[in-house]
Scaffold this active site. Sequence first.
Site, PDB file in Angstrom:
ATOM      1  N   HIS A 101      30.219  36.397  37.190  1.00 14.39           N
ATOM      2  CA  HIS A 101      29.694  37.654  36.653  1.00 14.39           C
ATOM      3  C   HIS A 101      28.261  37.386  36.205  1.00 14.39           C
ATOM      4  CE1 HIS A 101      34.066  37.893  35.780  1.00 14.39           C
ATOM      5  NE2 HIS A 101      33.952  39.201  35.939  1.00 14.39           N
ATOM      6  N   ASP A 104      28.046  35.736  32.898  1.00 18.98           N
ATOM      7  CA  ASP A 104      28.557  34.359  32.851  1.00 18.98           C
ATOM      8  C   ASP A 104      27.406  33.368  32.916  1.00 18.98           C
ATOM      9  OD1 ASP A 104      31.129  35.404  33.042  1.00 18.98           O
ATOM     10  OD2 ASP A 104      31.303  34.996  35.191  1.00 18.98           O
ATOM     11  N   ASP A 296      42.202  36.788  44.453  1.00 17.01           N
ATOM     12  CA  ASP A 296      42.095  36.025  43.211  1.00 17.01           C
ATOM     13  C   ASP A 296      43.432  35.327  43.015  1.00 17.01           C
ATOM     14  OD1 ASP A 296      39.506  36.636  42.645  1.00 17.01           O
ATOM     15  OD2 ASP A 296      39.894  37.705  40.785  1.00 17.01           O
ATOM     16  N   ASP A 339      41.050  32.634  39.971  1.00 21.32           N
ATOM     17  CA  ASP A 339      40.847  33.396  38.732  1.00 21.32           C
ATOM     18  C   ASP A 339      41.951  32.958  37.776  1.00 21.32           C
ATOM     19  OD1 ASP A 339      40.158  35.142  36.773  1.00 21.32           O
ATOM     20  OD2 ASP A 339      40.410  36.959  37.958  1.00 21.32           O
TER      21      ASP A 339
END
Length: 439
Positions: A101, A104, A296, A339
């Site tokens: 992201h 992040d 994910d 994830d």
Amino acid sequence: MTEFFKNINKIQFEGTDAINPLAFRHYDAERMILGKSMKEHLRFAACYWHNFCWPGSDVFGAATFDRPWLQSGNAMEMAHMKADAAFDFFSKLGVPYYCFHDTDIAPEGTSLKEYVNNFAQMVDVLEQKQDETGLKLLWGTANAFSNPRYMSGAGTNPDPKVFAYAATQIFNAMGATQRLGGENYVLWGGREGYETLLNTDLRQEREQLGRLMQMVVEHKHKIGFKGTILIEPKPQEPTKHQYDYDTATVYGFLKQFGLENEIKVNIEANHATLAGHSFQHEIATATSLGLFGSIDANRGDPQLGWDTDQFPNSVEENTLVMYEILKAGGFTTGGFNFDSHVRRPSIDAEDLFYGHIGGMDTMALALERAANMIENDVLSKNIAQRYAGWNEDLGKKILSGDHSLETLAKFALDSNIAPVKESGRQEHLENIVNGFIYK
């Protein structure tokens, strides 16, 4: 590079007899299966957020992780240290891809302009890191859910200024993803839903979210981004109800706004189970609708009703997942992004590796088992036999529109149709699948 992982060497494949916990037992990156290497089939990625942004806190307690890049200090210096640690980890783990992201990798700062400047600086850093390590970006995205400004949504927020702020983040994150060679761009609507219908205009919010998706697609074509735009379905959490509930719901949403040929889905295992579906169901639904994009990889806890994001460890579950993916032709721009995060008491540097090694070995063994199923595809043969009537004259005429309801009723009466029951043979097929998994 950081010294955080200094005592850990690059993870190697050592085979099923390995006793080294920092080694792969099943994931042999260059092993050929069905004409492609494991690396090409699985397209593994590790994520920035769980591994390098989460401090080990939860709603009942403070941070448990002692990560040097999460300490107080100059925010940009910490971001540089985090990037050093992340790329050291990705390289030693041996994944070909990573995901992030925007927030992040760079601090938001105190204004939108500061965010843009910080993010641009860190994109420069990531570009250099990619050049040095050979790592590639599977996908990028914008975090339009964590900041308090998004407490009532981003695209669905009642304030158009919040919408505009989110659009600015997406604009910058898409540009960064393109510059870094990202193969996909993900949209996850963590706050795109509602807590109560007492203060919610459903039609208004759908229109807003639909327009945001259209803007993303328009911008993709304007800048010439060649990757895939992905939506990640999730039924709830953090909101009570999210508009991208599951793959089928996303398809209906995309059809409403004319985007069904522009956007695909990024399916998360734990999100599937929260929606009351199996992981296999969501993938099969996506492939049947032409929406399958990326994965994910994780798992939930069947005794808990929230998104636990644990590492996948069930070969049984993921063999059927891999079977659906292989049957559909495999990944194009997508891959398996972990994830997943270690548990809060798993505080050592090695724990990050243990989690990913286990997940990668699980998916590798599942790939091997699923490939055997494809090579001896009893399931497809049974399905073809079960629906064979639809390839005969009557079935073809029904589907082609040659029959109306009236003519079909007349045909049935004139022919004195008397269907004969046939077994679905579910138990037999389950035994066949177990034979592949546990051979």
